[in-house]
Design a protein around this motif. Structure first.
Motif, PDB file in Angstrom:
ATOM      1  N   LEU A  33     -67.849 -67.847 -37.064  1.00 12.11           N
ATOM      2  CA  LEU A  33     -68.923 -67.232 -37.370  1.00 12.11           C
ATOM      3  C   LEU A  33     -70.308 -67.011 -36.369  1.00 12.11           C
ATOM      4  N   LYS A  34     -70.539 -66.082 -36.399  1.00 16.68           N
ATOM      5  CA  LYS A  34     -71.816 -65.883 -35.755  1.00 16.68           C
ATOM      6  C   LYS A  34     -73.083 -66.091 -36.436  1.00 16.68           C
ATOM      7  N   SER A  35     -74.182 -65.762 -35.885  1.00 21.39           N
ATOM      8  CA  SER A  35     -75.429 -66.363 -36.646  1.00 21.39           C
ATOM      9  C   SER A  35     -75.734 -65.217 -37.771  1.00 21.39           C
ATOM     10  N   GLY A  36     -75.406 -64.060 -37.291  1.00 21.85           N
ATOM     11  CA  GLY A  36     -75.704 -63.011 -38.487  1.00 21.85           C
ATOM     12  C   GLY A  36     -74.692 -63.311 -39.683  1.00 21.85           C
ATOM     13  N   GLU A  37     -73.484 -63.702 -39.514  1.00 19.83           N
ATOM     14  CA  GLU A  37     -72.527 -63.838 -40.718  1.00 19.83           C
ATOM     15  C   GLU A  37     -72.953 -65.292 -41.419  1.00 19.83           C
ATOM     16  N   LEU A  38     -73.395 -66.396 -40.768  1.00 20.18           N
ATOM     17  CA  LEU A  38     -74.083 -67.510 -41.318  1.00 20.18           C
ATOM     18  C   LEU A  38     -75.091 -67.119 -42.213  1.00 20.18           C
ATOM     19  N   ALA A  39     -76.123 -66.354 -41.761  1.00 17.12           N
ATOM     20  CA  ALA A  39     -77.285 -66.175 -42.335  1.00 17.12           C
ATOM     21  C   ALA A  39     -76.782 -65.173 -43.529  1.00 17.12           C
ATOM     22  N   TYR A  40     -76.071 -64.234 -43.434  1.00 14.75           N
ATOM     23  CA  TYR A  40     -75.565 -63.558 -44.576  1.00 14.75           C
ATOM     24  C   TYR A  40     -74.914 -64.532 -45.677  1.00 14.75           C
ATOM     25  N   ILE A  41     -74.084 -65.625 -45.456  1.00 11.55           N
ATOM     26  CA  ILE A  41     -73.663 -66.345 -46.211  1.00 11.55           C
ATOM     27  C   ILE A  41     -74.935 -67.332 -46.972  1.00 11.55           C
ATOM     28  N   TRP A  53     -66.277 -64.535 -50.195  1.00 10.10           N
ATOM     29  CA  TRP A  53     -66.538 -63.862 -48.878  1.00 10.10           C
ATOM     30  C   TRP A  53     -65.694 -64.873 -47.919  1.00 10.10           C
ATOM     31  N   LEU A  54     -65.908 -65.775 -47.924  1.00 10.22           N
ATOM     32  CA  LEU A  54     -65.296 -66.804 -47.000  1.00 10.22           C
ATOM     33  C   LEU A  54     -63.828 -66.698 -47.001  1.00 10.22           C
ATOM     34  N   SER A  55     -63.365 -66.787 -48.292  1.00 13.62           N
ATOM     35  CA  SER A  55     -61.883 -66.980 -48.536  1.00 13.62           C
ATOM     36  C   SER A  55     -61.077 -65.761 -47.970  1.00 13.62           C
ATOM     37  N   THR A  56     -61.787 -64.449 -48.400  1.00 14.55           N
ATOM     38  CA  THR A  56     -61.144 -63.282 -47.610  1.00 14.55           C
ATOM     39  C   THR A  56     -61.097 -63.207 -46.176  1.00 14.55           C
ATOM     40  N   ARG A  57     -62.052 -63.764 -45.487  1.00 15.10           N
ATOM     41  CA  ARG A  57     -62.129 -64.054 -43.963  1.00 15.10           C
ATOM     42  C   ARG A  57     -61.066 -65.143 -43.368  1.00 15.10           C
ATOM     43  N   VAL A  58     -60.833 -66.252 -44.215  1.00 17.27           N
ATOM     44  CA  VAL A  58     -59.937 -67.026 -43.860  1.00 17.27           C
ATOM     45  C   VAL A  58     -58.606 -66.417 -43.861  1.00 17.27           C
ATOM     46  N   LEU A  59     -58.198 -65.815 -45.092  1.00 15.78           N
ATOM     47  CA  LEU A  59     -56.877 -65.229 -45.272  1.00 15.78           C
ATOM     48  C   LEU A  59     -56.621 -64.341 -43.995  1.00 15.78           C
ATOM     49  N   LEU A  60     -57.630 -63.356 -43.957  1.00 13.43           N
ATOM     50  CA  LEU A  60     -57.586 -62.296 -42.844  1.00 13.43           C
ATOM     51  C   LEU A  60     -57.024 -63.079 -41.560  1.00 13.43           C
ATOM     52  N   ARG A  61     -57.796 -64.100 -41.190  1.00 10.32           N
ATOM     53  CA  ARG A  61     -57.381 -64.855 -39.871  1.00 10.32           C
ATOM     54  C   ARG A  61     -56.071 -65.343 -40.078  1.00 10.32           C
TER      55      ARG A  61
END
Length: 220
Positions: A33-41, A53-61
């Protein structure tokens, strides 16, 4: 937790479901995750919102099977898309599960929902009179959730706002079954599209999904 359920629809299209059992920290550790994504979280309330939000991205990976950074953005309508991969995607989540659908050659839409009785309170908000008439009284809750997931999946596939579930997305009559397929259409002043909607029950959840339009063919 690994993938709880995976279904390959064709050579280039699949979806999967992830059971969320990790902490936010554990999910973050599996991402780049980049800084903008971490800030969004950080802007999300702790709890289900950031876990979803995080689990959909892990599953996408997992589905893309890559160690590369995945640049997942959203367009002006809020539809997610990948900047640095050719796949079209759709994301969904409900309580303890996340779902992701990907395709290399067609638009897709998926929705997963925990089946709860309260849906009867809003049935006339998303179904027209003709659709309400074919709901099976012996399986009202499940049948309504199939309809909801179908309309949500079509809405996500088309990817534009100002589309009404009740007025613009129409479902052809179909009998209740735990798993099946039926026809639906998107009808607005600007367009008419037909879809084959697939659905299936998954534990206490319902999944609905669409892949391309009826008669869709890719030029790739």
């Amino acid at each position: 937790m690994a993938i709880a359920y995976h279904r390959q629809l064709d050579e280039k299209t699949a979806f999967a479901v992830w059971k969320i059992e990790e902490s936010a920290e554990e999910l973050v550790s599996r991402l780049q995750l980049k800084s903008g994504e971490l800030a969004y979280i950080e802007s999300l309330n702790n709890g289900k919102r950031n876990l979803h939000w995080l689990s959909t991205r892990v599953l996408l990976r997992e589905m893309l099977n890559t160690n590369r950074y995945i640049n997942c953005e959203v367009d002006e309508h809020g539809k997610p898309y990948l900047v640095n991969f050719p796949h079209q995607i759709s994301l969904s989540h409900s309580f303890d599960y996340a779902a992701v659908m990907i395709s290399e050659d067609k638009p897709v839409g998926i929705d997963i929902e925990l089946v709860k009785e309260k849906i009867v309170r809003i049935e006339d908000k998303f179904l027209c009179r003709e659709e309400l008439l074919f709901i099976d009284p012996a399986h009202t809750i499940e049948h309504l959730y199939i309809c909801w997931c179908a309309k949500e999946a079509i809405y996500k596939l088309q990817g534009k706002r100002n589309v009404s579930f009740k007025d613009h997305i129409r479902l052809h009559a179909f009998p209740y079954a735990p798993e099946g397929r039926f026809e639906a259409s998107l009808e607005t002043d600007q367009e008419f599209k037909s879809f084959d909607v697939n659905y299936e029950s998954f534990h206490d959840y319902m999944i609905g999904y669409v892949a391309g339009e009826r008669g869709y063919s890719s030029n790739k």
